[in-house]
Motif scaffolding. Structure first.
Motif, PDB file in Angstrom:
ATOM      1  N   ASP A  52     -23.818 -18.024 -15.883  1.00 40.56           N
ATOM      2  CA  ASP A  52     -24.619 -19.131 -15.359  1.00 40.56           C
ATOM      3  C   ASP A  52     -25.403 -18.698 -14.136  1.00 40.56           C
ATOM      4  O   ASP A  52     -24.874 -18.031 -13.248  1.00 40.56           O
ATOM      5  CB  ASP A  52     -23.722 -20.311 -14.967  1.00 40.56           C
ATOM      6  CG  ASP A  52     -23.146 -21.026 -16.175  1.00 40.56           C
ATOM      7  OD1 ASP A  52     -23.647 -20.804 -17.295  1.00 40.56           O
ATOM      8  OD2 ASP A  52     -22.201 -21.810 -16.000  1.00 40.56           O
ATOM      9  N   LEU A  55     -29.578 -22.970 -10.319  1.00 43.35           N
ATOM     10  CA  LEU A  55     -30.930 -23.017  -9.768  1.00 43.35           C
ATOM     11  C   LEU A  55     -31.053 -24.065  -8.679  1.00 43.35           C
ATOM     12  O   LEU A  55     -30.290 -25.028  -8.650  1.00 43.35           O
ATOM     13  CB  LEU A  55     -31.922 -23.368 -10.879  1.00 43.35           C
ATOM     14  CG  LEU A  55     -31.892 -22.496 -12.126  1.00 43.35           C
ATOM     15  CD1 LEU A  55     -32.800 -23.080 -13.183  1.00 43.35           C
ATOM     16  CD2 LEU A  55     -32.285 -21.073 -11.800  1.00 43.35           C
ATOM     17  N   LYS A  75     -34.228 -29.451 -13.827  1.00 46.99           N
ATOM     18  CA  LYS A  75     -33.693 -28.195 -14.376  1.00 46.99           C
ATOM     19  C   LYS A  75     -32.737 -27.647 -13.322  1.00 46.99           C
ATOM     20  O   LYS A  75     -33.153 -27.377 -12.190  1.00 46.99           O
ATOM     21  CB  LYS A  75     -34.830 -27.219 -14.647  1.00 46.99           C
ATOM     22  CG  LYS A  75     -34.401 -25.902 -15.233  1.00 46.99           C
ATOM     23  CD  LYS A  75     -35.646 -25.048 -15.501  1.00 46.99           C
ATOM     24  CE  LYS A  75     -35.299 -23.664 -15.936  1.00 46.99           C
ATOM     25  NZ  LYS A  75     -36.507 -22.849 -16.143  1.00 46.99           N
ATOM     26  N   GLU A  78     -29.539 -22.138 -15.668  1.00 43.59           N
ATOM     27  CA  GLU A  78     -29.885 -21.289 -16.808  1.00 43.59           C
ATOM     28  C   GLU A  78     -28.609 -20.589 -17.240  1.00 43.59           C
ATOM     29  O   GLU A  78     -27.900 -20.022 -16.406  1.00 43.59           O
ATOM     30  CB  GLU A  78     -30.960 -20.273 -16.430  1.00 43.59           C
ATOM     31  CG  GLU A  78     -32.308 -20.901 -16.169  1.00 43.59           C
ATOM     32  CD  GLU A  78     -33.379 -19.905 -15.760  1.00 43.59           C
ATOM     33  OE1 GLU A  78     -33.048 -18.737 -15.474  1.00 43.59           O
ATOM     34  OE2 GLU A  78     -34.544 -20.303 -15.714  1.00 43.59           O
ATOM     35  N   ARG A  79     -28.312 -20.639 -18.541  1.00 41.53           N
ATOM     36  CA  ARG A  79     -27.073 -20.070 -19.077  1.00 41.53           C
ATOM     37  C   ARG A  79     -27.407 -19.029 -20.127  1.00 41.53           C
ATOM     38  O   ARG A  79     -28.254 -19.244 -20.980  1.00 41.53           O
ATOM     39  CB  ARG A  79     -26.207 -21.172 -19.677  1.00 41.53           C
ATOM     40  CG  ARG A  79     -24.922 -20.657 -20.301  1.00 41.53           C
ATOM     41  CD  ARG A  79     -23.995 -21.779 -20.664  1.00 41.53           C
ATOM     42  NE  ARG A  79     -23.447 -22.318 -19.413  1.00 41.53           N
ATOM     43  CZ  ARG A  79     -22.821 -23.478 -19.308  1.00 41.53           C
ATOM     44  NH1 ARG A  79     -22.652 -24.231 -20.374  1.00 41.53           N
ATOM     45  NH2 ARG A  79     -22.369 -23.899 -18.147  1.00 41.53           N
ATOM     46  N   ARG A 160     -30.033 -17.846 -24.764  1.00 36.91           N
ATOM     47  CA  ARG A 160     -30.388 -18.303 -23.417  1.00 36.91           C
ATOM     48  C   ARG A 160     -30.844 -19.753 -23.512  1.00 36.91           C
ATOM     49  O   ARG A 160     -31.631 -20.107 -24.385  1.00 36.91           O
ATOM     50  CB  ARG A 160     -31.492 -17.427 -22.830  1.00 36.91           C
ATOM     51  CG  ARG A 160     -31.022 -16.025 -22.489  1.00 36.91           C
ATOM     52  CD  ARG A 160     -32.123 -15.179 -21.871  1.00 36.91           C
ATOM     53  NE  ARG A 160     -33.258 -14.971 -22.751  1.00 36.91           N
ATOM     54  CZ  ARG A 160     -33.310 -14.073 -23.735  1.00 36.91           C
ATOM     55  NH1 ARG A 160     -32.266 -13.311 -23.971  1.00 36.91           N
ATOM     56  NH2 ARG A 160     -34.398 -13.933 -24.469  1.00 36.91           N
ATOM     57  N   CYS A 162     -31.243 -23.694 -20.986  1.00 36.13           N
ATOM     58  CA  CYS A 162     -31.286 -24.342 -19.675  1.00 36.13           C
ATOM     59  C   CYS A 162     -30.558 -25.675 -19.741  1.00 36.13           C
ATOM     60  O   CYS A 162     -30.558 -26.335 -20.781  1.00 36.13           O
ATOM     61  CB  CYS A 162     -32.731 -24.595 -19.231  1.00 36.13           C
ATOM     62  SG  CYS A 162     -33.643 -23.094 -18.931  1.00 36.13           S
ATOM     63  N   TYR A 164     -30.466 -29.439 -18.208  1.00 31.94           N
ATOM     64  CA  TYR A 164     -31.289 -30.436 -17.529  1.00 31.94           C
ATOM     65  C   TYR A 164     -30.432 -31.648 -17.220  1.00 31.94           C
ATOM     66  O   TYR A 164     -29.542 -32.002 -17.987  1.00 31.94           O
ATOM     67  CB  TYR A 164     -32.467 -30.863 -18.413  1.00 31.94           C
ATOM     68  CG  TYR A 164     -33.394 -29.729 -18.746  1.00 31.94           C
ATOM     69  CD1 TYR A 164     -34.437 -29.394 -17.894  1.00 31.94           C
ATOM     70  CD2 TYR A 164     -33.224 -28.982 -19.898  1.00 31.94           C
ATOM     71  CE1 TYR A 164     -35.300 -28.349 -18.184  1.00 31.94           C
ATOM     72  CE2 TYR A 164     -34.078 -27.931 -20.206  1.00 31.94           C
ATOM     73  CZ  TYR A 164     -35.108 -27.619 -19.344  1.00 31.94           C
ATOM     74  OH  TYR A 164     -35.948 -26.577 -19.638  1.00 31.94           O
TER      75      TYR A 164
END
Length: 190
Positions: A52, A55, A75, A78-79, A160, A162, A164
């Motif tokens: 992870d 952000l 957002k 990001e994983r 990959r 994201c 939210y």
């Protein structure tokens, strides 16, 4: 609801199921060693812990709720999830045919940039996209496995995605200041 990374695995499986022949069985666990293999099968398993990248929240969209507030989509993460995809068949020619079809599917989104890859629509209660980037395949040709009609190809890669978060908030005000300091004009946006 499933985890974000399982939703990405499911999205990859759904894409493969829709693009391949209907007799290809897609599973998310290793084949049962006590059961016979399907003639053509694919397993998609998570191969290790997700990485992870937390952000600084970034507003990516908003919709008005009323005159003073909006629903913002932020957002926040990001994983990257390592995965292993295996092709299992009962004949070498079936495996090689399935590998050729997968090569076409996996490279359909390639644009030559590092972040390009197969773009997937998330489901299972998650909104957004995931990208799949797979290397391989590594082919397993063994006399022992041929005797039991097991031919395998292994792809290693990653998904990959994201995360939210939707949250209501007062409208975000942006103020533009025009300053005159020592005869020079400066504009600042807050």
């Amino acid at each position: 609801m499933v985890s974000l990374q399982q939703a990405a695995c499911n999205a990859l499986g759904a894409r493969l199921s829709s693009a391949l022949d209907p007799d290809v069985v897609v599973n998310y666990d290793w084949p049962d060693p006590e059961a016979p293999l399907p003639q053509k099968g694919i397993t998609i398993v998570m191969a290790g812990q997700a990485d992870d990248d937390i952000l600084q929240p970034e507003a990516v969209s908003s919709t008005p709720i009323d005159a003073t507030s909006r629903l913002y989509r932020w957002k926040v993460l990001e994983r990257t999830q390592p995965i292993q995809l295996d092709v299992w068949t009962t004949y070498q020619t079936l495996r090689d045919d399935l590998v050729a079809k997968l090569d076409q599917i996996f490279n359909a989104g390639w644009t030559g940039t590092p972040d390009s890859g197969l773009v997937l629509d998330l489901a299972d209660g998650w909104e957004g996209k995931a990208t799949a980037d797979l290397e391989g395949p590594s082919l397993t040709n063994s006399g022992v496995l041929a005797q039991v009609s097991e031919f395998r190809a292994t792809y290693a890669g990653e998904l990959r995605m994201c995360l939210y978060v939707d949250a209501p908030s007062p409208r975000i005000a942006r103020t533009k200041l025009h300053q005159l300091l020592s005869g020079q004009a400066f504009d600042t946006t807050l």
